[in-house]
Motif scaffolding. Sequence first.
Motif, mmCIF file in Angstrom:
data_model
loop_
_atom_site.group_PDB
_atom_site.id
_atom_site.type_symbol
_atom_site.label_atom_id
_atom_site.label_comp_id
_atom_site.label_asym_id
_atom_site.label_seq_id
_atom_site.Cartn_x
_atom_site.Cartn_y
_atom_site.Cartn_z
ATOM 1 N N VAL A 15 0.863 -1.173 0.000
ATOM 2 C CA VAL A 15 0.000 0.000 0.000
ATOM 3 C C VAL A 15 0.899 1.222 0.000
ATOM 4 N N SER A 16 0.339 2.329 -0.439
ATOM 5 C CA SER A 16 1.056 3.596 -0.437
ATOM 6 C C SER A 16 0.937 4.239 0.938
ATOM 7 N N LYS A 17 1.950 5.021 1.306
ATOM 8 C CA LYS A 17 1.855 5.716 2.588
ATOM 9 C C LYS A 17 0.749 6.761 2.567
ATOM 10 N N ASP A 18 0.239 7.083 1.369
ATOM 11 C CA ASP A 18 -0.879 8.017 1.242
ATOM 12 C C ASP A 18 -2.228 7.334 1.469
ATOM 13 N N ASP A 19 -2.252 5.994 1.443
ATOM 14 C CA ASP A 19 -3.489 5.256 1.696
ATOM 15 C C ASP A 19 -3.797 5.302 3.191
ATOM 16 N N SER A 20 -5.063 5.251 3.510
ATOM 17 C CA SER A 20 -5.442 5.265 4.924
ATOM 18 C C SER A 20 -5.236 3.887 5.539
ATOM 19 N N GLU A 47 -8.021 1.670 4.495
ATOM 20 C CA GLU A 47 -7.861 1.007 3.206
ATOM 21 C C GLU A 47 -6.944 -0.204 3.350
ATOM 22 N N ALA A 48 -5.851 -0.025 4.086
ATOM 23 C CA ALA A 48 -4.915 -1.126 4.314
ATOM 24 C C ALA A 48 -5.608 -2.267 5.050
ATOM 25 N N LEU A 49 -6.426 -1.936 6.030
ATOM 26 C CA LEU A 49 -7.176 -2.956 6.766
ATOM 27 C C LEU A 49 -8.070 -3.747 5.820
ATOM 28 N N GLY A 50 -8.749 -3.047 4.933
ATOM 29 C CA GLY A 50 -9.615 -3.722 3.966
ATOM 30 C C GLY A 50 -8.844 -4.704 3.098
ATOM 31 N N ILE A 51 -7.658 -4.309 2.643
ATOM 32 C CA ILE A 51 -6.821 -5.191 1.829
ATOM 33 C C ILE A 51 -6.382 -6.406 2.636
ATOM 34 N N MET A 52 -5.951 -6.158 3.873
ATOM 35 C CA MET A 52 -5.472 -7.269 4.700
ATOM 36 C C MET A 52 -6.583 -8.267 4.994
ATOM 37 N N ILE A 53 -7.765 -7.779 5.249
ATOM 38 C CA ILE A 53 -8.889 -8.667 5.540
ATOM 39 C C ILE A 53 -9.278 -9.444 4.290
ATOM 40 N N GLU A 54 -9.401 -8.746 3.179
ATOM 41 C CA GLU A 54 -9.803 -9.378 1.929
ATOM 42 C C GLU A 54 -8.810 -10.454 1.490
ATOM 43 N N ARG A 55 -7.529 -10.156 1.618
ATOM 44 C CA ARG A 55 -6.486 -11.074 1.154
ATOM 45 C C ARG A 55 -5.943 -11.999 2.246
ATOM 46 N N PHE A 84 -4.087 -11.167 4.865
ATOM 47 C CA PHE A 84 -2.713 -10.808 5.229
ATOM 48 C C PHE A 84 -2.718 -10.278 6.654
ATOM 49 N N ARG A 85 -1.607 -10.467 7.366
ATOM 50 C CA ARG A 85 -1.438 -9.836 8.670
ATOM 51 C C ARG A 85 -0.405 -8.723 8.605
ATOM 52 N N HIS A 86 0.364 -8.671 7.519
ATOM 53 C CA HIS A 86 1.402 -7.659 7.341
ATOM 54 C C HIS A 86 1.322 -7.114 5.921
ATOM 55 N N LEU A 87 1.618 -5.833 5.779
ATOM 56 C CA LEU A 87 1.521 -5.188 4.475
ATOM 57 C C LEU A 87 2.604 -4.119 4.354
ATOM 58 N N PRO A 88 3.529 -4.275 3.387
ATOM 59 C CA PRO A 88 4.562 -3.251 3.186
ATOM 60 C C PRO A 88 3.945 -1.925 2.741
ATOM 61 N N VAL A 89 4.584 -0.843 3.144
ATOM 62 C CA VAL A 89 4.132 0.500 2.801
ATOM 63 C C VAL A 89 5.222 1.157 1.955
ATOM 64 N N THR A 90 4.816 1.798 0.850
ATOM 65 C CA THR A 90 5.768 2.467 -0.029
ATOM 66 C C THR A 90 5.390 3.927 -0.218
ATOM 67 N N GLY A 129 7.784 1.497 5.293
ATOM 68 C CA GLY A 129 7.361 0.875 6.540
ATOM 69 C C GLY A 129 6.655 -0.439 6.309
ATOM 70 N N LEU A 130 6.138 -0.970 7.403
ATOM 71 C CA LEU A 130 5.418 -2.235 7.381
ATOM 72 C C LEU A 130 4.253 -2.128 8.358
ATOM 73 N N LEU A 131 3.046 -2.286 7.836
ATOM 74 C CA LEU A 131 1.854 -2.264 8.688
ATOM 75 C C LEU A 131 1.529 -3.672 9.145
ATOM 76 N N ASP A 132 0.989 -3.770 10.333
ATOM 77 C CA ASP A 132 0.414 -5.045 10.742
ATOM 78 C C ASP A 132 -1.061 -4.825 11.028
ATOM 79 N N ILE A 133 -1.812 -5.893 10.972
ATOM 80 C CA ILE A 133 -3.262 -5.789 11.085
ATOM 81 C C ILE A 133 -3.680 -5.212 12.435
ATOM 82 N N ALA A 134 -2.904 -5.471 13.476
ATOM 83 C CA ALA A 134 -3.240 -4.930 14.798
ATOM 84 C C ALA A 134 -3.231 -3.408 14.769
ATOM 85 N N LYS A 135 -2.270 -2.803 14.068
ATOM 86 C CA LYS A 135 -2.205 -1.340 13.973
ATOM 87 C C LYS A 135 -3.429 -0.806 13.237
#
Length: 150
Positions: A47-52, A55-63, A65-71, A79-85
């Motif tokens: 996900v982009s660092k400009d994404d909320s 939005e990242a939560l929606g991607i993680m739930i749909e796919r 994932f528990r972790h998602l790189p940020v660019t 960075g790296l987001l985790d679903i808990a955040k």
Amino acid sequence: DACLLVNKDGSLVGIVTDNDFARRVVAKNVSLMDSVSTVMTPNPRCVSKDDSAMEALGIMIERKFRHLPVTDRAGNITGLLDIAKCLYDAITRLDRVMAKKSTGSHDLKSSEGAEALKQITMAMSTSRKGMSASQAAAMQMLMGQMFGDS
């Protein structure tokens, strides 16, 4: 819980998570001397660092994932987001909305509250792990009563 793997020029080539390690190393008795490329998930979704965070939560739930790189916009890892955040962010937003609702200063059917409710509802409908359909429906009904239907 997760490690991002980059090549010499800093480009993201993969991610290794605790789940990858458990499923691909421990469960299959893979040698710790094998290359990390046999364990990693190549070219992970970012996900982009400009994404909320929502939005990242929606991607993680749909796919699932528990972790998602940020660019950043240039594609550099920031960075790296985790679903808990992301869940924490959603809950914090709902808390703010509820605080505003109790003072009568916010319409729950607009903006922040509606978006947070939408994401949590999506989470419940796409991933009911440990929750029956009737439990999910009851939870959605309760949330609708608490926050107003969106």
